[in-house]
Design an enzyme around this catalytic site. Structure first.
Site, PDB file in Angstrom:
ATOM      1  N   HIS A  36      18.249  18.720   2.362  1.00 32.13           N
ATOM      2  CA  HIS A  36      16.976  18.029   2.579  1.00 32.13           C
ATOM      3  C   HIS A  36      15.952  19.062   3.091  1.00 32.13           C
ATOM      4  O   HIS A  36      16.331  20.005   3.786  1.00 32.13           O
ATOM      5  CB  HIS A  36      17.190  16.903   3.604  1.00 32.13           C
ATOM      6  CG  HIS A  36      15.970  16.088   3.871  1.00 32.13           C
ATOM      7  ND1 HIS A  36      14.984  16.501   4.744  1.00 32.13           N
ATOM      8  CD2 HIS A  36      15.548  14.909   3.359  1.00 32.13           C
ATOM      9  CE1 HIS A  36      14.015  15.595   4.760  1.00 32.13           C
ATOM     10  NE2 HIS A  36      14.332  14.622   3.928  1.00 32.13           N
ATOM     11  N   PRO A  37      14.661  18.878   2.783  1.00 32.43           N
ATOM     12  CA  PRO A  37      13.665  19.905   3.148  1.00 32.43           C
ATOM     13  C   PRO A  37      13.593  20.292   4.630  1.00 32.43           C
ATOM     14  O   PRO A  37      13.182  21.412   4.945  1.00 32.43           O
ATOM     15  CB  PRO A  37      12.334  19.287   2.692  1.00 32.43           C
ATOM     16  CG  PRO A  37      12.722  18.377   1.572  1.00 32.43           C
ATOM     17  CD  PRO A  37      14.077  17.845   1.914  1.00 32.43           C
ATOM     18  N   VAL A  38      13.985  19.424   5.550  1.00 32.31           N
ATOM     19  CA  VAL A  38      13.950  19.852   6.963  1.00 32.31           C
ATOM     20  C   VAL A  38      15.165  20.687   7.347  1.00 32.31           C
ATOM     21  O   VAL A  38      15.181  21.302   8.406  1.00 32.31           O
ATOM     22  CB  VAL A  38      13.838  18.667   7.962  1.00 32.31           C
ATOM     23  CG1 VAL A  38      12.526  17.942   7.795  1.00 32.31           C
ATOM     24  CG2 VAL A  38      15.025  17.722   7.854  1.00 32.31           C
ATOM     25  N   LYS A  39      16.184  20.736   6.493  1.00 29.00           N
ATOM     26  CA  LYS A  39      17.406  21.461   6.834  1.00 29.00           C
ATOM     27  C   LYS A  39      17.212  22.967   6.593  1.00 29.00           C
ATOM     28  O   LYS A  39      16.114  23.408   6.304  1.00 29.00           O
ATOM     29  CB  LYS A  39      18.586  20.894   6.049  1.00 29.00           C
ATOM     30  CG  LYS A  39      18.758  19.363   6.224  1.00 29.00           C
ATOM     31  CD  LYS A  39      19.318  18.938   7.580  1.00 29.00           C
ATOM     32  CE  LYS A  39      19.166  17.468   7.892  1.00 29.00           C
ATOM     33  NZ  LYS A  39      19.976  16.529   7.160  1.00 29.00           N
ATOM     34  N   ILE A  40      18.292  23.738   6.689  1.00 31.39           N
ATOM     35  CA  ILE A  40      18.168  25.197   6.715  1.00 31.39           C
ATOM     36  C   ILE A  40      17.728  25.784   5.369  1.00 31.39           C
ATOM     37  O   ILE A  40      16.877  26.662   5.310  1.00 31.39           O
ATOM     38  CB  ILE A  40      19.504  25.845   7.160  1.00 31.39           C
ATOM     39  CG1 ILE A  40      20.002  25.218   8.463  1.00 31.39           C
ATOM     40  CG2 ILE A  40      19.384  27.352   7.266  1.00 31.39           C
ATOM     41  CD1 ILE A  40      19.196  25.564   9.691  1.00 31.39           C
TER      42      ILE A  40
END
Ligand SMILES: *Cc1c(COP(=O)(O)O)cnc(C)c1O
Length: 387
Positions: free
Chosen positions: A185-189
């Protein structure tokens, strides 16, 4: 507005995606295997199965381990709801083990005690899902030792933790678990827009993960039932699966992002160090780092203790929001969600997780956060905690 987390997309990422868009394969093509091999190589895992979300990866991980009706799955209450939902999808029941007040991960002493009680009652879990909160690995050697003693299987929810290490080896290498799961997901690393991956060293589990990703279908002759030679059988459905496939478009982004994974994590460590030193002078609790773990720093949660600083979590949270800093909270204990309370869970069940819920605020933490932006975040804290 400064968010708490955000992707970092380079021109090389964009070019990689465009290249796939101009190619013959938008899905089920060669880029998926390339991405899978890149992650397998990085983590030291034998098999990797890319899917369209970590939620899908958790679901097929449970299915691969034969989680079904009547089975019990235990996890941490301090996680995203998907970690628990995957067991419900399979018809199993979910229970929660409270967190360690220092690492905010599943507390191994409590796990051990709960297992001993469950054994006496004949109610042991089939699967335990530790969650590497913020990117800091759980005490996997201890959880693994308990799995040997009590006979459960382990899925690591490493959604936060790609690029992190445990005992000097990459998270996801499978040394202490059956299956590990990453989220993109875009907030992940690293990101693929939406996406996830299941990793395992067990070829049987890998085969099941692949089957479940795509309808339970195989075209492997050795797995197919014999049928009359004059009938065309180019595939057979041998189990019940889903369409959890990732696209080549997403895999191209993931492959390109993998080349910068170490840079992303190094940058997150820099940001964490600046927070650590600035916040050391303030009456709040910064995230403690276990010496066995090298975090990927997906999140940087502070704890606001009213007794120490005279402010409530709500007041500090609102001050950030008013200043255009979209801090967040990770997490509301899963069993406090109305859906889980309807199963009979009640407030007070995991006191440490509930205390954490009342104190934690995730500060902005992402590779493109500028020094000026970070100073703004720190200033808001200084203004609100020292006045
Ligand atoms: C993000 C996340 C998930 C779900 O990931 P998706 O890729 O959005 O499905 C699961 N578990 C944890 C701990 C997460 O942070």
């Amino acid at each position: 507005m400064i968010p708490y987390g955000k992707q970092d997309i380079s021109q090389a990422d964009i070019d990689a995606v465009v290249e796939v868009l101009r190619s013959d394969w938008l899905t089920q093509g060669p880029t998926i295997a390339r991405f899978e091999q890149a992650v397998a190589g990085y983590c030291g895992a034998r098999h990797t199965v890319a899917v369209n979300s970590a939620t899908a990866a958790l679901h097929i991980a449970c299915l691969a381990l034969d989680v079904g009706p009547g089975d019990r799955v235990w996890t941490s209450p301090n996680t995203f709801v998907a970690t628990a939902n995957c067991a419900i999808y399979c018809g199993a029941t979910v229970d929660f083990v409270d967190i360690d007040p220092r690492t905010y991960n599943m507390d191994v002493t409590r796990l051990s005690e709960k297992l001993s009680v469950a054994k006496a009652q004949g109610a042991l879990p089939k699967v335990v899902i530790p969650v590497h909160l913020c990117g800091q690995s759980c005490d996997m050697a201890a959880i693994h030792a308990l799995s040997r003693e009590y006979g459960f299987r382990i899925i690591e929810d490493a959604s936060h933790a790609i690029g992190g290490q445990y005992r000097n080896a990459p998270v996801g290498n499978g040394r202490y678990s059956d299956i590990s799961v990453f989220s993109f997901h875009p907030v992940k690393i690293i990101t693929t827009g939406e996406g996830g991956m299941a990793l395992t060293n067990d070829p049987l589990l890998a085969d099941r993960l692949q089957r479940h990703r795509s309808h339970g279908i195989t075209s492997d002759r050795t797995q197919m039932q014999p049928r009359p030679a004059d009938e065309i059988w180019n595939y057979q459905q041998i189990r019940l699966g889903y369409n959890y496939r990732i696209t080549d478009i997403q895999a191209a982004l993931g492959f390109s992002q993998m080349t910068r994974l170490d840079t992303f994590v190094a940058r997150r460590h820099e940001i964490a160090e600046r927070y650590d030193s600035a916040l050391a002078k303030l009456p709040i609790t910064a995230p403690w780092q276990h010496p066995d773990a090298w975090s990927s720093y997906h999140l940087y949660p502070i704890r606001v203790r009213q007794a120490d600083c005279g402010k409530t979590q709500r007041q500090v949270y609102d001050a950030f929001m008013a200043a255009g800093i979209n801090v967040n909270l990770h997490y509301i204990p899963v069993y406090r969600q109305p859906y889980y309370e309807a199963m009979g869970f009640k407030a007070g069940y995991c006191p440490e997780a509930e205390q954490y819920h009342k104190e934690a605020i995730s500060l902005p933490m992402f590779p493109t956060l500028t020094e000026t932006e970070q100073e703004t975040v720190i200033d808001i804290l200084r203004q609100n905690l020292t006045s």
